[in-house]
Design a protein around this motif. Sequence first.
Motif, mmCIF file in Angstrom:
data_model
loop_
_atom_site.group_PDB
_atom_site.id
_atom_site.type_symbol
_atom_site.label_atom_id
_atom_site.label_comp_id
_atom_site.label_asym_id
_atom_site.label_seq_id
_atom_site.Cartn_x
_atom_site.Cartn_y
_atom_site.Cartn_z
ATOM 1 N N LEU A 117 0.823 -1.211 0.000
ATOM 2 C CA LEU A 117 0.000 0.000 0.000
ATOM 3 C C LEU A 117 0.857 1.261 0.000
ATOM 4 O O LEU A 117 0.323 2.365 -0.015
ATOM 5 C CB LEU A 117 -0.917 0.007 1.220
ATOM 6 C CG LEU A 117 -1.959 -1.103 1.257
ATOM 7 C CD1 LEU A 117 -2.727 -1.071 2.559
ATOM 8 C CD2 LEU A 117 -2.909 -0.991 0.077
ATOM 9 N N LEU A 119 2.746 2.257 2.452
ATOM 10 C CA LEU A 119 2.819 2.851 3.785
ATOM 11 C C LEU A 119 4.201 2.571 4.372
ATOM 12 O O LEU A 119 4.358 1.781 5.294
ATOM 13 C CB LEU A 119 1.731 2.275 4.697
ATOM 14 C CG LEU A 119 0.313 2.355 4.143
ATOM 15 C CD1 LEU A 119 -0.666 1.628 5.047
ATOM 16 C CD2 LEU A 119 -0.112 3.810 3.981
ATOM 17 N N THR A 160 5.142 -2.129 -5.046
ATOM 18 C CA THR A 160 4.383 -0.985 -4.566
ATOM 19 C C THR A 160 3.304 -0.676 -5.596
ATOM 20 O O THR A 160 3.583 -0.566 -6.782
ATOM 21 C CB THR A 160 5.299 0.240 -4.405
ATOM 22 O OG1 THR A 160 6.316 -0.091 -3.483
ATOM 23 C CG2 THR A 160 4.521 1.427 -3.886
ATOM 24 N N LEU A 161 2.061 -0.569 -5.127
ATOM 25 C CA LEU A 161 0.975 -0.291 -6.064
ATOM 26 C C LEU A 161 0.994 1.171 -6.500
ATOM 27 O O LEU A 161 0.732 1.479 -7.647
ATOM 28 C CB LEU A 161 -0.376 -0.621 -5.415
ATOM 29 C CG LEU A 161 -0.618 -2.105 -5.158
ATOM 30 C CD1 LEU A 161 -1.984 -2.304 -4.526
ATOM 31 C CD2 LEU A 161 -0.506 -2.899 -6.443
ATOM 32 N N ILE A 162 1.305 2.056 -5.547
ATOM 33 C CA ILE A 162 1.288 3.490 -5.870
ATOM 34 C C ILE A 162 2.592 4.128 -5.416
ATOM 35 O O ILE A 162 2.772 4.388 -4.240
ATOM 36 C CB ILE A 162 0.126 4.213 -5.152
ATOM 37 C CG1 ILE A 162 -1.165 3.455 -5.354
ATOM 38 C CG2 ILE A 162 0.017 5.643 -5.627
ATOM 39 C CD1 ILE A 162 -1.760 2.937 -4.074
#
Lengths: 223, 180
Positions: A117, A119, A160-162
Amino acid sequence: MNRVFVALLVAAVAVGLVRDALPGGLAEQVFGPSNEPALRALTQKSLDAAADAAKLALGLTGVLALWMGVMRVAEQAGLVALLARALRPVLVRLFPEVPADHPAMGAIVMNMSANLLGLGNAATPLGLEAMKHLQELNPRKDTASNAMVLFLALNTTHITLIPARTIALRLENGASDATNIVLPTILATACGMTVAFVAARLLQRRFPLEPLAAPPVDGGGAT
Amino acid sequence: MSAFRTFADAVSGGAIPVIIALVALVGALRGVKVYEVFVEGAKEGFEVAVRIIPYLVAVLVAVGLVRSAGLLDLLSRALAPVLGAVGVPAETLPMMLVRPLSGSGADGVMVELMKAHGADSMAATTAAVMSGAADTTFYILAVYFGSVGIKRIRHGLWAGLIGDLAGLLTAAWFTKALLF
């Protein structure tokens, strides 16, 4: 790590010495322009880097405390075990040395989810929690176990998605489509992660663990 | 893409407080003494932070010296012709060399490339994908292994760096194939 550490230090200082020894024009041709002697820069850098390292570690204290506290609550509430159970088939294959219901599995899942996510500031404390549990299973306390190396390798190449920070920097610098990097990034990280996994598995045979010291023989007094 | 973007912003912007509140709520419902347990766990955070200092100092000083000595400039000049041969823009070489060593260094290289070639150029876009495709392996190694006192890392560094290299190379290939 001993060899890597010494090699990095010696190489850096050797390059600095050569750079200062070369006549100005030639040094600039090889290394690019510079406005101060390389060795002086190295002196300053070594002191700065040491101070930064301590600041960085202490700066992590608050976030580490926050997430380790949350993690402990989640553990006692059974949330971590729940998450680990859902992903058990995958985890057991990735980490065959770790018992399926060990708390390390839960921490590993939490760490990977936080990484996924994006984070980052939650991922590190959760990863350290996982390391702590992996260390409980490790018979050689100063030597990395296979599971630890694999976990580390997966963390240095996580998907990492974003990539939020990169997107922000691209927007700032006038990219016409700042988010177009998302898909190639996901694909490349997936490749990196796969290769890291295979590399960890293949290399573990080339870096065998020393046999554990034999348990002390009982008795043994004068006969 | 914009729906995805909204979702992405929501996750990175609001996920943390929601997760913390959810954990506390579920804990309370399950009869966990949330405050006591939290404080007990949080105590460890400080110990861990102190424990990693010596490892971080060792690694960051070594990495800082290598970067500051110009070793990377030297390498990137020597390796530039090799890169062209495997289909990676030569301008991104500093990125490939810095990425495992320093996150802020990698950001710096990326911004430099955007300024020099334009944010939409192949070099800058490739560097941006590379930045996400690998991580600061040296720092992660120091923190993760340092936190539990591991001194003999075995193949830890190699596995991480091989993964980084794979991520960096495929980053260049996917960028070229999908965006240019």
